[in-house]
Design an enzyme around this catalytic site. Sequence first.
Site, PDB file in Angstrom:
ATOM      1  N   ASP A 118       1.040  -1.042   0.363  1.00 42.96           N
ATOM      2  CA  ASP A 118      -0.132  -0.703   0.055  1.00 42.96           C
ATOM      3  C   ASP A 118       1.113   1.350   0.364  1.00 42.96           C
ATOM      4  O   ASP A 118       1.638   1.463   0.513  1.00 42.96           O
ATOM      5  CB  ASP A 118      -0.801  -0.156   1.068  1.00 42.96           C
ATOM      6  CG  ASP A 118      -2.227  -1.065   1.249  1.00 42.96           C
ATOM      7  OD1 ASP A 118      -2.329  -1.111   0.208  1.00 42.96           O
ATOM      8  OD2 ASP A 118      -2.741  -1.635   2.276  1.00 42.96           O
ATOM      9  N   ASP A 136      -6.928  -1.447  -4.970  1.00 43.29           N
ATOM     10  CA  ASP A 136      -7.681  -1.862  -3.924  1.00 43.29           C
ATOM     11  C   ASP A 136      -8.846  -0.198  -4.460  1.00 43.29           C
ATOM     12  O   ASP A 136     -10.271  -0.764  -4.233  1.00 43.29           O
ATOM     13  CB  ASP A 136      -6.952  -1.035  -2.275  1.00 43.29           C
ATOM     14  CG  ASP A 136      -6.151  -1.640  -1.694  1.00 43.29           C
ATOM     15  OD1 ASP A 136      -6.901  -3.312  -2.018  1.00 43.29           O
ATOM     16  OD2 ASP A 136      -5.667  -1.118  -1.074  1.00 43.29           O
TER      17      ASP A 136
END
EC number: 3.4.23.36
Length: 162
Positions: A118, A136
């Site tokens: 991330d 995502d």
Amino acid sequence: MNRLFIRPLLLASSVLFLDQLTKWWALSHLQYGTPEVVLPFLNWLLLFNPGAAFSFLAQGSGWQRWFFTLLGLGASVYILYLLRKNQNDSILTWALSLILGGALGNVLDRILYGAVVDFIDVHYGNWHWPAFNIADSAISVGAALIILIEVRKSFGKSPQPD
């Protein structure tokens, strides 16, 4: 394979490629845990998430890596089935393609790194949304499209007589 099935696969592949390209950039240019300010509400912040969305089960002993990998692969197979079955529903195929590309991007991270990479940190003051990535985002947009499809269907139906 027909054209109606190839287009969603191209979209999913594009999402997967863009996701992996941006994660490669993040891994190559960012220091783990050190935010780089982009805008007053946006940082690049390299983090690894061994859990699921919002770091669900991130504190597990390692079993979650393979659990979420298998879950992502199983979901991908099911999405391929749904894409084949619903080729004439363009909005649904867009949504499923986004989810497929995102799911495969995060599965690939789990296989390669043991966790999802991330790097996007959206915040307001001291409040931070959980860090996320392109995969995502694609999954979220795909899910929102499916919800929109279902809401439109439910409002389009007339009440059934008793």
